[in-house]
Design an enzyme around this catalytic site. Structure first.
Site, PDB file in Angstrom:
ATOM      1  N   PHE A 192       0.984  -1.093  -0.011  1.00 38.51           N
ATOM      2  CA  PHE A 192      -0.106  -0.038  -0.199  1.00 38.51           C
ATOM      3  C   PHE A 192       1.098   1.399  -0.077  1.00 38.51           C
ATOM      4  O   PHE A 192       0.253   2.076   0.281  1.00 38.51           O
ATOM      5  CB  PHE A 192      -0.890  -0.108   0.925  1.00 38.51           C
ATOM      6  CG  PHE A 192      -1.505  -0.872   1.511  1.00 38.51           C
ATOM      7  CD1 PHE A 192      -2.502  -1.431   0.465  1.00 38.51           C
ATOM      8  CD2 PHE A 192      -1.794  -1.612   2.855  1.00 38.51           C
ATOM      9  CE1 PHE A 192      -2.839  -2.921   0.601  1.00 38.51           C
ATOM     10  CE2 PHE A 192      -2.422  -2.982   3.003  1.00 38.51           C
ATOM     11  CZ  PHE A 192      -2.973  -3.916   2.367  1.00 38.51           C
ATOM     12  N   CYS A 193       2.181   1.744  -0.788  1.00 41.46           N
ATOM     13  CA  CYS A 193       2.538   2.265  -0.547  1.00 41.46           C
ATOM     14  C   CYS A 193       3.137   2.576   0.767  1.00 41.46           C
ATOM     15  O   CYS A 193       3.546   4.473   0.749  1.00 41.46           O
ATOM     16  CB  CYS A 193       1.928   3.516  -1.247  1.00 41.46           C
ATOM     17  SG  CYS A 193       1.923   2.658  -3.419  1.00 41.46           S
ATOM     18  N   ALA A 194       3.627   2.226   1.785  1.00 47.11           N
ATOM     19  CA  ALA A 194       3.325   2.336   3.276  1.00 47.11           C
ATOM     20  C   ALA A 194       4.164   1.071   3.263  1.00 47.11           C
ATOM     21  O   ALA A 194       3.974   0.784   4.813  1.00 47.11           O
ATOM     22  CB  ALA A 194       2.724   2.771   4.286  1.00 47.11           C
TER      23      ALA A 194
END
Length: 490
Positions: free
Chosen positions: A411-413
């Site tokens: 999740f781009c985290a």
């Protein structure tokens, strides 16, 4: 959608309120028309109709089903209201700030009135500026580009990459993931106190924090973090990408210095974003992009060089021809959310959140990811893993066999998800791509997210599908193709 040829042109006053909306042609196809919404109980009806609500998709097991879009945290579907407003304006599209003609003047009025609508939506202070950008990522990179010399930035490792990465050219202090809101405030206070001791309280500092996690959906103690920042002479920017579509955001009440968000999370397509807040750092820095629109006057010097006077307004950082349709779509979405009433929207969304959380809690194999615990308030974003399943395999089965669109990956985290999954936050990972074959354990998760356009049926179908997949397994074989888990059709 075709625009109504007899519609009156939007004006400076009407453009940001209710521009003429074209009546769609009666083609009989679902996406083009406005089918009557079936009668439903208030808790069951999606309060804000979105595009795509009538789209059907094929299932690998045969037949078709209405698509359940449950990936709002990545890009929310456009509101029908937004699409209609843009369609009504489209015939009157013209250059902004660059023409004497009627359409150019009208488009300029619409663009600037949209700025006022966004300022009102965010409850900005009188001296705040609203700068239009491409996205939250662009907004925070803009702010990073105007930081004063020797500014120190404080950011939790839990941030989305859009707010974690732009500060790499500054002095950055990365803070460990807190496990309670109080711990978040305490961690920040200690870090800022140490900075004041080392560098002096007058040295510039900036805190960047999310309003709602794009992984867990949990709300962060923004007001308390802002108070801690200001008490130690620092400023604070709020990443509201996941907060603004779900809760009211008041710059004054939260006492933040800046807020950033993206139109595509706020039910507004066309690639626009917002950075709103204090003007001093923005005006003291060179333009983010140099070019037309940012400059007031350009003249050749006798020595052959060029002298430039830059704008002192928000235009200073809006060089180039602006995305007037994207900006207007944001203003339209802000109006729609305000008129629908956040109190009602929040209450209904919490009904959906509880439906999902209760359903997942009934499946022992499912582990919901959380920083702050089960009782933490959250928006409609929930991530989880399923014991014995590769998350990408599970998400592929939800799509191919049930017509449900969710997100799988990190999740781009990456640091946050790896912390929640018990891995080293520094381990590498590929954003959004599976790391193993179907059935293998891989370090990624599944995310379901929803909002004001989500029907109850989509959420209930998702819960049923999760239970059925865990109990009975997938009905189809899957394989990895170009980094994605897909149905094996060979």
């Amino acid at each position: 959608m075709s625009a109504c040829p007899n519609a009156a042109a939007p004006t400076a006053e009407t453009a940001t309120l209710a521009p003429p909306v074209a009546e769609p042609a009666a083609t009989g196809s679902a996406p083009a028309g406005h089918p009557a919404e079936p009668a439903a109980e208030p808790c069951c009806a999606a309060p804000l109709p979105v595009l795509g609500r009538d789209v059907t998709v094929p299932l690998v097991t045969g037949g078709e089903v209405a698509y359940a879009a449950l990936d709002y945290a990545a890009s929310a579907p456009a509101l029908q209201r937004v699409w209609d407003d843009v369609a009504a304006y489209a015939p009157y599209y013209g250059s902004v700030h660059r023409g004497a003609g009627y359409l150019s003047q009208l488009s300029t009025d619409l663009f600037e009135n949209s700025r006022a609508v966004v300022a009102e939506f965010l409850d900005c202070r009188p001296d705040d500026q609203v700068v239009f950008t491409r996205s939250t990522t662009d907004s925070l990179n803009l702010l990073a580009a105007v930081l004063p010399a020797d500014c120190q930035v404080f950011v939790f490792e839990t941030e989305h990459h859009a707010s974690l990465l732009p500060w790499r050219d500054a002095r950055v202090t990365y803070l460990n993931a807190p496990r309670t809101p109080a711990e978040a405030v305490g961690t920040l206070e200690r870090a800022l106190a140490e900075r004041a001791t080392a560098s002096g309280a007058d040295a510039p500092a900036l805190v960047c924090v999310t309003g709602a996690s794009n992984v867990t959906g949990e709300l962060w103690p923004v007001r308390e973090l802002a108070a801690a920042a200001h008490a130690h002479g620092a400023r604070i920017v709020l990443d509201a990408a996941q907060l603004a579509p779900h809760h009211p955001v008041s710059v004054r009440d939260l006492d933040v210095d800046w807020v950033a968000f993206s139109g595509h999370k706020l039910y507004a397509p066309f690639g626009s974003g917002v950075l709103a807040g204090r003007s001093d750092w923005l005006q003291d820095a060179e333009p983010y992009l140099a070019g037309g629109g940012a400059s007031r006057q350009v003249a050749r010097r006798e020595d052959g060089g060029v002298d430039v006077q830059w704008h002192t307004t928000a235009a200073r950082h809006e060089a180039g021809s602006p995305n007037v349709i994207g900006v207007y779509s944001i203003a339209s979405a802000c109006k729609a959310l305000t008129e629908a009433g956040f109190e009602n929207l929040v209450a209904r969304e919490q009904h959906l959140v509880e439906t999902v959380r209760k359903g997942l809690a009934e499946v022992p194999e499912v582990k919901v990811l959380s920083l702050f615990g089960d009782d933490a308030p959250r928006v409609g974003v929930i991530s989880f893993v399923v014991e014995g399943w590769n998350s990408s395999h599970f998400a592929a089965a939800l799509s191919a066999e049930y017509g449900i669109g969710v997100r799988d990956g990190l999740f781009c985290a990456h640091p946050l998800v790896r912390t929640l999954l018990g891995s080293d936050p520094q381990d590498p990972g590929e954003c959004g791509a599976p790391e193993g074959d179907p059935g293998e354990r891989s370090l990624n998760a599944i995310r379901v997210s929803f909002g004001a356009g989500t029907p109850d049926e989509h959420v209930r179908r998702f819960v049923r599908a999760v239970k059925e997949l865990v109990r009975e397994g997938a009905k189809w074989n899957y394989r990895t193709e170009e980094g994605r888990c897909v149905p094996d059709r060979g």
